[in-house]
Design a protein around this motif. Structure first.
Motif: not given
Length: 234
Positions: A126, A129-130, A132-134, A136-137, A140
C-alpha cells in the motif's frame, strides 16, 4: 551424497515464461526453500551465471533478489554483516539454479522467509502504491507547467510569474490566479482581466516588467574578453 543433493535441487528449472510458476514461487519450490542460502543461478538471454546469497523471492513482482557480494572470510561471521551487491532477476529469466552452500537461519525455523538471516521484512504494498501515485501526480503537475508550442520567452515569463502566483497554461494563454490572462505575444499590454481584478493585474504587470528589465540588462551587458596567453618563443 552432496553431489546427489545438488543435482536434485538443480533439477527444478524455471520455465522461461512470464509469471510465477510452481517451480519458482510457491512454498514447496526448491528456490523458495533456498532463501538465505548461497546459490548459483543461470539467467537468460545470455546464460549469465550469478553466484551469491538468495536474499528474497517475490511472487508479486515475479522476481528474485540475489546478493552476489563474496561471503564473509570468517565462516562464523553473521550474514547480516555481509556487504551488499544485489541483483534483481525476473522469474522469466531464470534458466536453472544450484544450491552451493547452506544459508544461516534462525534455529528451528522452517524453509522460506521466516527463518532467513538477515531477516526479511514484509513489503508494504500500500505504501509503495501511494508513493507511485504521488510520483505520477507530481509528474503530471510538472508537465502541466510546460507550455505546448510556445516560445522559449513565453515559458520564461510563465516560470517567472509562477514563482510568485498560482499560474497555469490554457492552450497558449497564461492564466494567473484563475482570473488574469497573459495572451500572445506575452507583453505587458497583452494582460487581460475582468473588472474587479485590478490588484492581480498590478501584480502580474510588476512581475513581467521586472522580467523584461532583467532581460534587457543582461542583453546590454558587455561581453567579458578572454585573455590570450602570450605565445612562447616570440
Amino acid at each position: 551424497m552432496a553431489d546427489g543433493k545438488r543435482q536434485s535441487i538443480a533439477g527444478k528449472i524455471a520455465t522461461p515464461k512470464v509469471g510465477p510458476t510452481k517451480d519458482v514461487a510457491d512454498a514447496d519450490s526448491n528456490l523458495y526453500k533456498a532463501v538465505g542460502a548461497r546459490i548459483k543461478i543461470t539467467c537468460a538471454p545470455y546464460n549469465n551465471v550469478l553466484e551469491g546469497t538468495l536474499f528474497t523471492i517475490c511472487n508479486v513482482t515475479n522476481a528474485i533478489a540475489i546478493n552476489t557480494a563474496p561471503a564473509p572470510p570468517n565462516p562464523a561471521a553473521s550474514l547480516s554483516s555481509q556487504p551488499g551487491d544485489y541483483h534483481i532477476i525476473p522469474f522469466a529469466h531464470i534458466i536453472s539454479f544450484e544450491l552451493i552452500g547452506a544459508g544461516e537461519r534462525v534455529a528451528g525455523a522452517g524453509p522460506g522467509f521466516d527463518g532467513a538471516l538477515p531477516s526479511i521484512a514484509k513489503v508494504d504494498v500500500d505504501a509503495i502504491r501511494a508513493r507511485e501515485e504521488q510520483t505520477i501526480r507530481e509528474m503530471k503537475k510538472k508537465d502541466a507547467q510546460k507550455g505546448k508550442g510556445v516560445s522559449k520567452e513565453a515559458q520564461e515569463i510563465f516560470d517567472a510569474i509562477s514563482r510568485t502566483l498560482p499560474t497555469r497554461w490554457a492552450d497558449a494563454q497564461i492564466v494567473v490566479n484563475d482570473a488574469v490572462l497573459v495572451l500572445p505575444p506575452y507583453t505587458v499590454e497583452s494582460i487581460k482581466a475582468p473588472a474587479g481584478k485590478e490588484q492581480s493585474v498590478a501584480q502580474v504587470r510588476k512581475i513581467m516588467e521586472q522580467f523584461f528589465q532583467r532581460k534587457k540588462s543582461a542583453g546590454n551587458r558587455a561581453p567579458v574578453a578572454t585573455p590570450i596567453a602570450p605565445r612562447k618563443g616570440g
